[in-house]
Design an enzyme around this catalytic site. Structure first.
Site, PDB file in Angstrom:
ATOM      1  N   GLU A 165       0.731  -1.166  -0.027  1.00  0.00           N
ATOM      2  CA  GLU A 165      -0.004  -0.090  -0.052  1.00  0.00           C
ATOM      3  C   GLU A 165       0.835   1.123  -0.137  1.00  0.00           C
ATOM      4  O   GLU A 165       0.664   2.271   0.826  1.00  0.00           O
ATOM      5  CB  GLU A 165      -1.004  -0.060   1.277  1.00  0.00           C
ATOM      6  N   ASN A 206       2.443  -4.170  -3.652  1.00  0.00           N
ATOM      7  CA  ASN A 206       1.120  -4.800  -3.390  1.00  0.00           C
ATOM      8  C   ASN A 206       0.100  -3.587  -3.047  1.00  0.00           C
ATOM      9  O   ASN A 206       0.629  -2.790  -2.222  1.00  0.00           O
ATOM     10  CB  ASN A 206       1.087  -5.862  -2.371  1.00  0.00           C
ATOM     11  N   HIS A 242      -9.999  -6.071  -2.837  1.00  0.00           N
ATOM     12  CA  HIS A 242     -11.069  -6.066  -2.247  1.00  0.00           C
ATOM     13  C   HIS A 242     -12.227  -5.097  -2.686  1.00  0.00           C
ATOM     14  O   HIS A 242     -12.464  -4.020  -2.651  1.00  0.00           O
ATOM     15  CB  HIS A 242     -10.675  -5.344  -0.579  1.00  0.00           C
ATOM     16  N   GLU A 271      -5.838 -10.649  -2.433  1.00  0.00           N
ATOM     17  CA  GLU A 271      -6.543 -10.220  -1.206  1.00  0.00           C
ATOM     18  C   GLU A 271      -8.112 -10.433  -1.802  1.00  0.00           C
ATOM     19  O   GLU A 271      -8.804  -9.624  -1.051  1.00  0.00           O
ATOM     20  CB  GLU A 271      -6.144  -9.267  -0.447  1.00  0.00           C
ATOM     21  N   ASP A 273     -11.773 -10.258  -2.180  1.00  0.00           N
ATOM     22  CA  ASP A 273     -12.979 -10.723  -1.540  1.00  0.00           C
ATOM     23  C   ASP A 273     -14.077  -9.667  -2.320  1.00  0.00           C
ATOM     24  O   ASP A 273     -13.760  -8.628  -2.779  1.00  0.00           O
ATOM     25  CB  ASP A 273     -13.181 -10.419   0.036  1.00  0.00           C
TER      26      ASP A 273
END
Ligand code: XIL
Length: 508
Positions: A165, A206, A242, A271, A273
């Site tokens: 990030e 990432n 996400h 990641e 979802d």
């Protein structure tokens, strides 16, 4: 880079990929065990296409045996959700503790899974001592942290999220102790330190909201171009993904992945979802499935997209409700560890579907309700789960549990002790096999008088029992379908049929 090189440290497990998609009929004619039309785990389906399919996991959930069983069987890669972060691994300066991360790498080793290390440098979950350091000491502290951690996990971790990030939403660099001390150079410094500590690990940057084209992914694109020009060791870009149904699908995700791939970098969905506003309604569930499917399709369309990790596969342990109040239901499996329509959408996108056209996609979860395998009764607990996209009429479904009768009477009685559906809905009988197999000369066949199983629904528990009419003892230990697990799992050794056609499990 060739697929071979990309896969060099990836271990595949379980069924050979050749079995994936093999039809029952073909294998029974060949004389081998018949396999269901819907065969292969998510990872096996992904591996057949040169990708991995993984899940985040975390130390608190690993003792949950049913959770761990699916994590260990369905997924080929794991990422520790928290246990490799700085606040866990170096809570005080120079005092390293890798205990929790080691639990995850041990689990992965035992299950033949690869591990993405997450994460070496991040502004969040940073211990107070780092934030309190004078700027002049940050670089040395960062290098030492990376060196110690990446060295510790050499050989156990295949890829590192070296920096997590680094960007704000508008594409400017995020302020952090590292950025404040070193400017954006901290990223190259971190990558170099990670490479020195573990030259074999694939090194990633990432971030979230870089899945589609936009200001933030443009900033990442500019940064990685610069790093590659300078010869900084960098192998890939991780897109967290996400997603949320209310914010729409990332704009041009495939084209965005492709532009990073065109630089010679790997891309990974790290990641994934897809959260919804609770309570989830049918439209949200449908959109969620579509988003999961599209992510898989986009990854498969980009040769350098190496794999997909979901940020824990089940709603039971998802981070979403704790972080986004009022939102949740973001995973592939529900709170009871049962697959949701999104799971089926992923399977289909990975090329493993039976959705729609097939006879129905069902699986049987089993546990032994019997503490003794040498007494005069056999007590299987079963749950039937619809893993397909369409409802299944239960009157056409049968389930078989195989056992050996041994000495004594060859006549049997069977019983339904309890069923969430009501035992009056459940039929059962014992039949002898024409051709006995290993661990099997009889089977208990369970059926239903009626009812419908909706997509993702389960029959709930069905507690069965059988005995010989002379009440002599069994030796269950070598019985084909027998297991000793006390939580419900898909062992694959109990078969399910729709209209007489095998759709789940493997016959003896
Ligand atoms: C999350 C974990 O899942 C939570 O348990 C923790 O409380 C906060 O962090 N992006 C990341 C992950 O890179 O490290 C975050 O994980 C989720 C967002």
């Amino acid at each position: 880079m060739s697929l071979v090189k990309r896969c060099r440290r990836r271990r595949t497990r379980g069924l050979p990929t050749l079995l994936v998609g093999t039809l029952a009929l073909a294998t029974s004619l060949a004389g081998g065990p018949a396999t269901a039309a819907q065969q292969g785990t998510l990872h096996e389906l992904a591996a057949a296409q040169g990708r991995y399919f993984g899940s985040a996991t975390d130390n608190p959930e690993l003792p949950d045996a049913a959770y761990a069983a699916t994590l260990g069987s369905e997924f080929g890669q794991v990422t520790p959700g928290n246990s490799m972060k700085w606040d866990t691994t170096e809570p005080a300066r120079g005092q390293f503790d890798f205990t929790k991360g080691d639990v995850v790498t041990d689990f992965a080793r035992q299950h033949g899974q690869s591990v993405r290390g997450h994460t070496l440098v991040w502004h969040s979950q940073l211990p107070g001592w780092v934030t309190a350091l004078p700027s002049a000491q940050i670089e040395a502290a960062m290098e030492n942290h990376i060196t110690e951690e990446a060295t510790h996990y050499r050989g156990a971790v295949t890829a590192w999220d070296v920096v997590n990030e680094p960007f704000n939403e508008d594409g400017t660099f995020r302020t952090s102790p590292f950025y404040t001390a070193m400017g954006s150079d901290y990223i190259a410094t971190a990558l170099r330190a990670a490479h020195a500590a573990d030259p074999d690990a694939r090194l990633y940057l990432n971030d979230y909201n870089i899945e589609g084209l936009g200001a933030k992914s443009d900033a990442m694109y500019a940064l990685v171009n610069e790093l590659l020009d300078e010869g900084v060791p960098l192998d890939g870009v991780g897109m967290q993904a996400h997603l949320a149904v209310q914010y729409g699908f990332p704009y041009e995700m495939r084209a965005n992945m492709q532009r990073f791939a065109d630089l010679g970098l790997d891309v990974a969905v790290t990641e994934l979802d897809v959260r919804v506003q609770l309570p989830a309604d049918a439209a949200e569930v449908a959109t969620q499935s579509t988003y999961y499917r599209r992510v898989v399709e986009d990854c498969l369309a980009v040769e350098r997209c190496v794999g997909i990790t979901v940020w824990d596969y089940t709603d039971k342990y998802s981070w979403v409700p704790g972080t986004f109040p009022g939102e949740g239901a973001a995973g592939l499996y529900d709170e009871n560890l049962l697959p949701k329509p999104a799971y089926d959408a992923v399977r289909t996108a990975l090329g493993g579907g039976e959705e729609g056209g097939g006879p129905g996609a069902l699986k049987v979860l089993y546990r032994s309700n019997d503490s003794s395998s040498a007494d005069n009764q056999i007590k299987p607990g079963l749950q039937l789960v619809n893993t397909g996209g369409s409802a299944v009429s239960l009157s056409s479904v049968t389930v078989r549990y195989w056992f050996t009768g041994g000495n004594g009477a060859s006549t049997y009685s069977s019983w339904c002790d309890w069923s969430a559906l009501g035992c009056s809905t459940v039929t059962h009988r014992i039949a002898a096999m024409d051709t006995p197999g290993a661990g099997a000369d009889h089977y208990l066949e369970v059926g239903f008088t009626g009812g419908t199983l909706a997509p993702a629904a389960s029959t709930g528990e069905i507690q069965l029992r059988l005995n010989k009419t002379d009440w002599s003892n069994f030796d269950e230990s070598d019985d084909y379908s027998h297991g000793t697990g006390t939580s419900y799992t898909d062992t694959g050794k109990i078969a399910v049929y729709v209209g007489g056609e095998l759709v789940g499990g493997i016959e003896p």
